[in-house]
Design a protein around this motif. Structure first.
Motif, PDB file in Angstrom:
ATOM      1  N   MET A   1      -7.437   3.244 -20.129  1.00 48.40           N
ATOM      2  CA  MET A   1      -6.692   3.438 -19.165  1.00 48.40           C
ATOM      3  C   MET A   1      -5.772   4.836 -19.188  1.00 48.40           C
ATOM      4  O   MET A   1      -5.271   5.025 -18.119  1.00 48.40           O
ATOM      5  N   ARG A   2      -6.409   5.891 -19.791  1.00 46.92           N
ATOM      6  CA  ARG A   2      -5.671   7.028 -20.037  1.00 46.92           C
ATOM      7  C   ARG A   2      -5.942   8.106 -19.211  1.00 46.92           C
ATOM      8  O   ARG A   2      -4.992   8.401 -18.480  1.00 46.92           O
ATOM      9  N   LYS A   3      -7.594   7.199 -18.170  1.00 48.80           N
ATOM     10  CA  LYS A   3      -8.137   7.789 -17.321  1.00 48.80           C
ATOM     11  C   LYS A   3      -7.619   7.316 -15.934  1.00 48.80           C
ATOM     12  O   LYS A   3      -8.259   7.777 -14.881  1.00 48.80           O
ATOM     13  N   SER A   4      -6.876   6.237 -16.175  1.00 49.24           N
ATOM     14  CA  SER A   4      -6.562   6.045 -14.720  1.00 49.24           C
ATOM     15  C   SER A   4      -5.010   5.779 -14.273  1.00 49.24           C
ATOM     16  O   SER A   4      -4.227   7.127 -14.859  1.00 49.24           O
ATOM     17  N   ASP A   5      -4.816   6.629 -13.013  1.00 47.81           N
ATOM     18  CA  ASP A   5      -3.193   6.731 -12.153  1.00 47.81           C
ATOM     19  C   ASP A   5      -2.821   5.370 -12.189  1.00 47.81           C
ATOM     20  O   ASP A   5      -2.287   5.258 -11.225  1.00 47.81           O
ATOM     21  N   GLU A   6      -3.294   4.561 -12.323  1.00 49.14           N
ATOM     22  CA  GLU A   6      -2.879   2.933 -11.988  1.00 49.14           C
ATOM     23  C   GLU A   6      -1.835   2.630 -13.371  1.00 49.14           C
ATOM     24  O   GLU A   6      -1.536   3.131 -14.364  1.00 49.14           O
ATOM     25  N   LEU A   7      -0.478   2.537 -12.399  1.00 50.09           N
ATOM     26  CA  LEU A   7       0.615   1.833 -13.222  1.00 50.09           C
ATOM     27  C   LEU A   7       0.587   0.195 -13.827  1.00 50.09           C
ATOM     28  O   LEU A   7       0.205  -0.846 -12.631  1.00 50.09           O
ATOM     29  N   ILE A   8       0.710  -0.219 -15.251  1.00 51.70           N
ATOM     30  CA  ILE A   8       0.335  -1.652 -15.182  1.00 51.70           C
ATOM     31  C   ILE A   8       1.700  -2.125 -15.980  1.00 51.70           C
ATOM     32  O   ILE A   8       1.769  -1.817 -16.314  1.00 51.70           O
ATOM     33  N   ILE A   9       1.756  -3.292 -15.111  1.00 49.23           N
ATOM     34  CA  ILE A   9       3.225  -3.737 -15.515  1.00 49.23           C
ATOM     35  C   ILE A   9       2.567  -5.080 -16.043  1.00 49.23           C
ATOM     36  O   ILE A   9       2.664  -6.347 -15.903  1.00 49.23           O
ATOM     37  N   PRO A  10       2.550  -4.963 -18.146  1.00 51.90           N
ATOM     38  CA  PRO A  10       2.112  -6.287 -19.183  1.00 51.90           C
ATOM     39  C   PRO A  10       3.742  -7.531 -18.941  1.00 51.90           C
ATOM     40  O   PRO A  10       4.214  -6.825 -19.146  1.00 51.90           O
TER      41      PRO A  10
END
Length: 111
Positions: A1-10
């Motif tokens: 997760m930390r290496k991703s530049d994605e915004l995750i909206i749980p």
């Protein structure tokens, strides 16, 4: 997760009462699920949404769309310019505005 530049909206949908397994086991599953979703939100810098029942999801989706309209990107030049792949923590503060809070990723990898 930390290496991703994605915004995750749980979005957590409370499904208590919709199970055939023991209530003790179910409570353990849901507690772990809520903890995992909260961690995903924290690591991506996103809010964590909750819906009590399926009928509440439309309101949650509306809130998500509203909040996405308020997303900003900030940039800065670090004093340590080494690109060594190490984790660099980041803190965002809004001076003189106690009524405002910022959601942000806890840091980045210097790649």
């Amino acid at each position: 997760m930390r290496k991703s530049d994605e915004l995750i909206i749980p979005i957590y949908l409370d499904t208590s009462g919709i199970t055939r397994i023991s209530i003790v086991t179910w409570k353990g599953f849901t507690k772990n699920a809520r903890r995992t979703l909260a961690l995903l939100a924290q690591e991506s810098g996103a809010p964590y949404y909750k819906a009590r029942k399926i009928g509440d999801l439309n309101g949650v989706y509306d809130q998500v769309m509203n909040d996405l309209g308020k997303v900003y990107s900030l940039g800065y030049k670090p004093t340590n310019e080494k690109r060594d792949g190490s984790w660099r923590p980041v803190m965002v503060q809004i001076p003189n505005r106690p009524d405002v809070s910022a959601r942000f990723r806890p840091g980045y990898y210097a790649n």
